[in-house]
Design an enzyme around this catalytic site. Structure first.
Site, PDB file in Angstrom:
ATOM      1  N   LEU A 243       0.620  -0.614   0.437  1.00 24.27           N
ATOM      2  CA  LEU A 243       0.135   0.145   0.100  1.00 24.27           C
ATOM      3  C   LEU A 243       0.698   0.921  -0.148  1.00 24.27           C
ATOM      4  O   LEU A 243       1.814   1.295   0.279  1.00 24.27           O
ATOM      5  CB  LEU A 243      -1.291   0.023   0.795  1.00 24.27           C
ATOM      6  CG  LEU A 243      -1.683  -0.802   1.444  1.00 24.27           C
ATOM      7  CD1 LEU A 243      -2.664  -1.030   2.493  1.00 24.27           C
ATOM      8  CD2 LEU A 243      -3.050  -0.489   0.206  1.00 24.27           C
ATOM      9  N   ASP A 244       0.139   1.827  -0.631  1.00 17.05           N
ATOM     10  CA  ASP A 244       1.014   3.336  -0.549  1.00 17.05           C
ATOM     11  C   ASP A 244       1.305   3.703   0.912  1.00 17.05           C
ATOM     12  O   ASP A 244       0.775   3.714   1.339  1.00 17.05           O
ATOM     13  CB  ASP A 244       0.372   4.561  -1.395  1.00 17.05           C
ATOM     14  CG  ASP A 244       0.715   4.145  -3.126  1.00 17.05           C
ATOM     15  OD1 ASP A 244       1.518   3.343  -3.674  1.00 17.05           O
ATOM     16  OD2 ASP A 244      -0.571   4.640  -3.985  1.00 17.05           O
ATOM     17  N   ARG A 245       2.624   4.876   1.188  1.00 16.28           N
ATOM     18  CA  ARG A 245       2.474   5.278   1.803  1.00 16.28           C
ATOM     19  C   ARG A 245       1.493   6.242   2.834  1.00 16.28           C
ATOM     20  O   ARG A 245       1.299   6.142   3.710  1.00 16.28           O
ATOM     21  CB  ARG A 245       3.651   6.073   2.581  1.00 16.28           C
ATOM     22  CG  ARG A 245       4.393   6.629   3.869  1.00 16.28           C
ATOM     23  CD  ARG A 245       5.414   7.685   3.664  1.00 16.28           C
ATOM     24  NE  ARG A 245       5.805   8.217   4.756  1.00 16.28           N
ATOM     25  CZ  ARG A 245       7.970   9.076   5.536  1.00 16.28           C
ATOM     26  NH1 ARG A 245       8.256   8.621   4.577  1.00 16.28           N
ATOM     27  NH2 ARG A 245       7.959   8.887   5.869  1.00 16.28           N
TER      28      ARG A 245
END
Length: 483
Positions: A243-245
């Site tokens: 998942l993106d930060r």
């Protein structure tokens, strides 16, 4: 003459010290063993070692017997509902049949560098005990007795085989020493656990926490999971997807090497078979549903986006971004498919969407929303900076306090996170993208049946239904837009 041969064989079987293999003294070690190395090279691969010293197992580091591990790729395909690729695959079992000696050593000894293990094989320092290998009668050894033999890196393993490494490998340092556990950090991270069994562990990743380490990242979720989410397992949890930060939501990790490989196969099959699933309207075994708050409203209330994506370099090579590829560039891009539907709209110009990615491409949902639907996700300045520059700040006055109670005192959370800010009531909202629901095959049960019954019908297994509540900033935005 016979005595000379026996003496030579004893010399050939003497293991080299590991320190000589790992350090810069490899050249001098080879020089001191020059005669042994030369004769080892010209000796036959099937030579039986008859030295009594070699048969004394205390001089060797013994690995566990080979037990024919599960074929993770095949099991992953079956869990994904894929048909066998070749005729006859349907009758094959899930056990791996292509395990080489090199792979088995690396699996049993993850602390040993691959380069070192390869050197041990090249220098003929690895032995195998097997009762299956047939030996020549001229050596005067009966074929039904276990034989202690040299083995090459590419030799296939048979069930029950044992490998022996030089005893000095025990002196090689194991994994990096774990840092001291911080009770506050451990309790905070375990607070986000959603599900746990023998195969997987699932967390509700908080926004702002990076999943993997990198330049400028002090603590990442995979590192912290290895320290705080291992529990009674010797192996640390391993990432299966990312998942993106700045996004949040369901993140699945494998608790063993085998379960991680099966999960990788399931996620890979989801992406490679996405087009066929849409074409034939098949039920998808792996389903992910995200919630996103976007600026504007799509023209249609639901639909299917099928637009390939490509990576471009910007800022003179300093950074990169993903963009939609033209039809003429499909071959150099990756196909990406997303289903969407409108959950609800507001008079303030925002819309809640449910996004279901059928493929797993980097920034897929963010690019499809911004460039295809024309509705960038709130807080995504990378792909929606123009819309954000025109976005008007909502006057909150006392509304936020009425919706959420009195604003709590600023709390300093572990890892530098701030989970109280970032709603649309603030000048700089955080990314509003959250993996809210996931349907996943029950890998733990599949592995259990895979080890004990290769004829079990995997379609009988119930899937896991996972759900993650919205993070604080998205919940505040939801409360405001639905007030």
């Amino acid at each position: 003459m016979a005595r000379s041969v026996r003496v030579l064989r004893r010399a050939l079987c003497r293991p080299l010290p590991l320190a000589a293999l790992t350090g810069g003294a490899i050249a001098s070690s080879l020089a001191s063993h020059g005669r042994e190395t030369q004769y080892t090279t010209v000796s036959g691969d099937n030579e039986v070692i008859e030295s009594k010293d070699d048969k004394r197992k205390g001089h060797w580091f013994t690995l566990p017997p080979f037990n024919s591990p599960v074929d993770c790729a095949k099991l992953g395909r079956e869990l994904s509902g894929r048909r066998p690729e070749r005729k006859g695959d349907a009758d094959a079992d899930w056990s791996g049949t292509n395990m080489t000696a090199l792979k088995w050593v690396l699996r049993c000894c993850p602390q040993l560098p691959r380069s070192l293990v390869q050197k041990l094989f090249r220098l003929r320092q690895v032995r195998r005990e097997s009762s299956i290998i047939k030996t020549g009668t001229d050596l005067g050894v009966e074929s039904h007795k276990p034989q202690f033999r040299r083995v090459t890196a590419k030799d296939s393993m048979n069930v029950g085989d044992r490998l022996f490494l030089p005893i000095t490998v025990k002196e090689f340092p194991s994994e990096k020493p774990e840092r001291l556990h911080d009770e506050e950090e451990m309790n905070f991270l375990r607070m986000f656990e959603l599900y746990k069994d023998l195969a997987i562990i699932v967390v509700n990743k908080p926004p702002g926490m990076p999943v993997q380490g990198g330049v400028g990242i002090k603590k990442s979720l995979d590192e912290l999971a290895g320290a705080y989410l291992r529990y009674e397992f010797e192996e640390p949890p391993r990432l299966v997807h990312r998942l993106d930060r700045d996004s949040s939501g369901i993140l699945v990790m494998g608790r063993t090497q085998t379960s991680t490989r099966v999960l990788h196969a399931i996620f890979r099959e989801k992406t490679t078979g996405a087009s066929n699933d849409v074409l034939h309207k098949r039920d998808r075994v792996l389903q992910r549903r995200y919630w996103a708050l976007v600026i504007g409203c799509p023209r249609r209330s639901k639909g299917l986006i099928s637009m390939p994506l490509k990576k471009v370099i910007v800022d003179g090579g300093k950074s990169e971004r993903i963009t939609v590829a033209d039809n003429s560039q499909v071959l150099s891009s990756q196909h990406a498919i997303t289903e969407y539907r409108v959950i609800g709209s507001s008079s303030h110009g925002y819309t809640w969407l449910e996004l279901s990615p059928l493929t797993g491409r980097k920034h897929q949902l963010r690019v499809h929303c911004a460039e295809v639907l024309g509705t960038p996700i709130v807080g995504d300045c990378k792909y929606g900076w123009q819309a954000h520059s025109k976005m008007k700040h909502l006057p909150c006055s006392d509304l936020e306090g009425k919706l959420n109670g009195e604003r709590p005192q600023e709390m300093r959370l572990p890892f530098g996170l701030d989970l109280n800010k970032g709603s649309i009531l603030e000048p700089h909202p955080h990314l509003h993208l959250h993996c809210k629901e996931m349907v996943l095959p029950n890998v733990a049960r599949a592995l259990d049946h895979g080890h004990f019954s290769t004829s079990y019908d995997l379609s009988c297994l119930d899937g896991l239904n996972l759900a993650a509540p919205l993070p604080s900033h998205m919940q505040k935005s939801w409360n405001f837009l639905n007030s």
